[in-house]
Scaffold this motif. Structure first.
Motif, PDB file in Angstrom:
ATOM      1  N   MET A   1       1.113  -1.086   0.020  1.00  0.00           N
ATOM      2  CA  MET A   1      -0.562   0.152   0.441  1.00  0.00           C
ATOM      3  C   MET A   1       0.695   1.265  -0.248  1.00  0.00           C
ATOM      4  N   CYS A   2       0.828   2.011  -0.349  1.00  0.00           N
ATOM      5  CA  CYS A   2       1.011   3.536  -0.409  1.00  0.00           C
ATOM      6  C   CYS A   2       1.226   4.567   0.080  1.00  0.00           C
ATOM      7  N   ILE A   3       1.373   5.096   0.492  1.00  0.00           N
ATOM      8  CA  ILE A   3       0.692   6.515   1.403  1.00  0.00           C
ATOM      9  C   ILE A   3       1.414   7.490   0.215  1.00  0.00           C
ATOM     10  N   VAL A   4       0.243   8.140   0.785  1.00  0.00           N
ATOM     11  CA  VAL A   4      -0.077   9.023  -0.136  1.00  0.00           C
ATOM     12  C   VAL A   4       0.418  10.105   1.357  1.00  0.00           C
ATOM     13  N   LYS A   5       1.565  11.814   0.302  1.00  0.00           N
ATOM     14  CA  LYS A   5       1.505  12.596   1.409  1.00  0.00           C
ATOM     15  C   LYS A   5       1.141  14.253   0.647  1.00  0.00           C
ATOM     16  N   LYS A   6       0.499  14.792   1.247  1.00  0.00           N
ATOM     17  CA  LYS A   6       0.476  16.316   0.867  1.00  0.00           C
ATOM     18  C   LYS A   6       1.409  17.263   0.977  1.00  0.00           C
ATOM     19  N   PHE A   7       1.444  18.080  -0.178  1.00  0.00           N
ATOM     20  CA  PHE A   7       2.806  19.105  -0.050  1.00  0.00           C
ATOM     21  C   PHE A   7       1.757  20.472  -0.540  1.00  0.00           C
ATOM     22  N   TYR A   8       2.691  21.117   0.082  1.00  0.00           N
ATOM     23  CA  TYR A   8       2.025  23.146  -0.707  1.00  0.00           C
ATOM     24  C   TYR A   8       3.877  23.528  -0.546  1.00  0.00           C
ATOM     25  N   VAL A   9       3.076  24.713  -1.407  1.00  0.00           N
ATOM     26  CA  VAL A   9       4.351  25.320  -1.902  1.00  0.00           C
ATOM     27  C   VAL A   9       4.018  26.145  -2.762  1.00  0.00           C
ATOM     28  N   ALA A  10       4.823  27.767  -3.121  1.00  0.00           N
ATOM     29  CA  ALA A  10       3.833  28.400  -4.150  1.00  0.00           C
ATOM     30  C   ALA A  10       5.726  29.665  -4.092  1.00  0.00           C
ATOM     31  N   ASP A  11       5.383  30.116  -5.700  1.00  0.00           N
ATOM     32  CA  ASP A  11       6.160  31.333  -6.174  1.00  0.00           C
ATOM     33  C   ASP A  11       7.593  30.674  -6.962  1.00  0.00           C
ATOM     34  N   SER A  12       7.421  29.202  -7.864  1.00  0.00           N
ATOM     35  CA  SER A  12       8.597  28.881  -7.897  1.00  0.00           C
ATOM     36  C   SER A  12       9.123  29.446  -8.912  1.00  0.00           C
ATOM     37  N   HIS A  13       8.139  30.135  -9.983  1.00  0.00           N
ATOM     38  CA  HIS A  13       8.801  31.150 -11.109  1.00  0.00           C
ATOM     39  C   HIS A  13       9.538  30.654 -11.672  1.00  0.00           C
ATOM     40  N   PHE A  14       9.606  29.170 -12.362  1.00  0.00           N
ATOM     41  CA  PHE A  14       9.656  28.339 -13.344  1.00  0.00           C
ATOM     42  C   PHE A  14      10.528  29.223 -14.486  1.00  0.00           C
ATOM     43  N   GLY A  15      11.858  30.152 -14.975  1.00  0.00           N
ATOM     44  CA  GLY A  15      12.150  30.412 -16.089  1.00  0.00           C
ATOM     45  C   GLY A  15      12.011  32.687 -15.681  1.00  0.00           C
ATOM     46  N   HIS A  16      11.871  32.526 -14.955  1.00  0.00           N
ATOM     47  CA  HIS A  16      12.065  33.711 -14.063  1.00  0.00           C
ATOM     48  C   HIS A  16      13.286  34.591 -13.695  1.00  0.00           C
ATOM     49  N   VAL A 163      10.679  26.923   4.204  1.00  0.00           N
ATOM     50  CA  VAL A 163      10.928  26.124   3.020  1.00  0.00           C
ATOM     51  C   VAL A 163      12.143  25.961   1.871  1.00  0.00           C
ATOM     52  N   ALA A 164      12.699  26.221   1.655  1.00  0.00           N
ATOM     53  CA  ALA A 164      14.483  26.624   1.318  1.00  0.00           C
ATOM     54  C   ALA A 164      14.165  25.472   0.400  1.00  0.00           C
ATOM     55  N   PHE A 165      12.857  26.592  -0.549  1.00  0.00           N
ATOM     56  CA  PHE A 165      12.907  25.573  -2.022  1.00  0.00           C
ATOM     57  C   PHE A 165      12.713  24.006  -2.371  1.00  0.00           C
ATOM     58  N   ARG A 166      11.127  23.891  -1.601  1.00  0.00           N
ATOM     59  CA  ARG A 166      11.214  22.510  -2.088  1.00  0.00           C
ATOM     60  C   ARG A 166       9.610  22.528  -1.574  1.00  0.00           C
ATOM     61  N   PRO A 167       8.613  21.561  -2.238  1.00  0.00           N
ATOM     62  CA  PRO A 167       7.132  21.630  -1.068  1.00  0.00           C
ATOM     63  C   PRO A 167       7.252  21.130   0.186  1.00  0.00           C
ATOM     64  N   ARG A 168       6.299  21.151   1.054  1.00  0.00           N
ATOM     65  CA  ARG A 168       6.945  20.948   2.292  1.00  0.00           C
ATOM     66  C   ARG A 168       5.345  20.454   2.873  1.00  0.00           C
TER      67      ARG A 168
END
Length: 179
Positions: A1-16, A163-168
């Motif tokens: 069985m796979c345990i699903v986790k939830k993560f939250y993050v904002a403002d990655s601004h990929f390509g900016h 947060v250090a540049f990763r979903p938490r």
């Protein structure tokens, strides 16, 4: 069985490119930033995990192939809470983002539960939010650490030191907030 986790993050601004200087991000180039954000994301998120991205996913949305490639490199089942840079025009989701395989239609806000707690998600910090006076939490982005939290609210943007540049996870983000 796979345990699903939830993560939250904002403002990655990929390509900016300009976000590096604007927010004093420790990268020498936009490629280095994007590669680090992708590696950090994939180091913690599993394929079946859920990631709520609270806005400003990418810039340079005209390069649809690059944005799509980044999206596809990122692990997990992704939801987008719309940020100010996710629109092409007022009230019009940018077509590049609209064509990505989000788990649901991108929206301006969303509520979920995590660990038995109600969590209100928005790109913008709210002074009040649904369930605030009944113990609900509020996660937001947009301010890049410049908007102080109120009660059980907090910025989940990548620029925040913890947060250090990763979903938490919820537990990581609420450490010290729960009595």
């Amino acid at each position: 069985m796979c345990i699903v986790k939830k993560f939250y993050v904002a403002d990655s601004h990929f390509g900016h490119e300009r976000i590096i200087e604007m927010c004093a991000r420790p990268f020498s180039s936009v490629d280095e930033m994007d590669e680090t954000l992708i590696a950090n994301w994939n180091a913690v998120v599993g394929d079946d995990d859920i990631v709520y991205h609270l806005g400003d996913f990418a810039m340079n949305l005209a390069d649809e192939d690059r944005v799509r490639a980044i999206f596809n490199w990122l692990r997990g089942r992704k939801f987008l809470i719309l940020g100010n840079h996710d629109y092409k025009r007022v009230n019009q989701l940018h077509p590049t983002l609209a064509r990505l395989e989000w788990m649901a239609t991108p929206t301006t806000s969303l509520e979920t539960t995590d660990g038995g707690h109600r969590v209100y998600l928005s790109h913008y910090a709210h002074r009040t939010w649904p369930g605030q006076h009944k113990g609900a939490f509020h996660f937001y982005g947009h301010s890049h650490g410049n908007c102080p939290p109120i009660g059980r609210s907090r910025d989940v943007g990548v620029d925040l030191p913890d947060v250090a540049f990763r979903p938490r996870t919820f537990d990581e983000l609420t450490k010290g907030m729960i009595e």
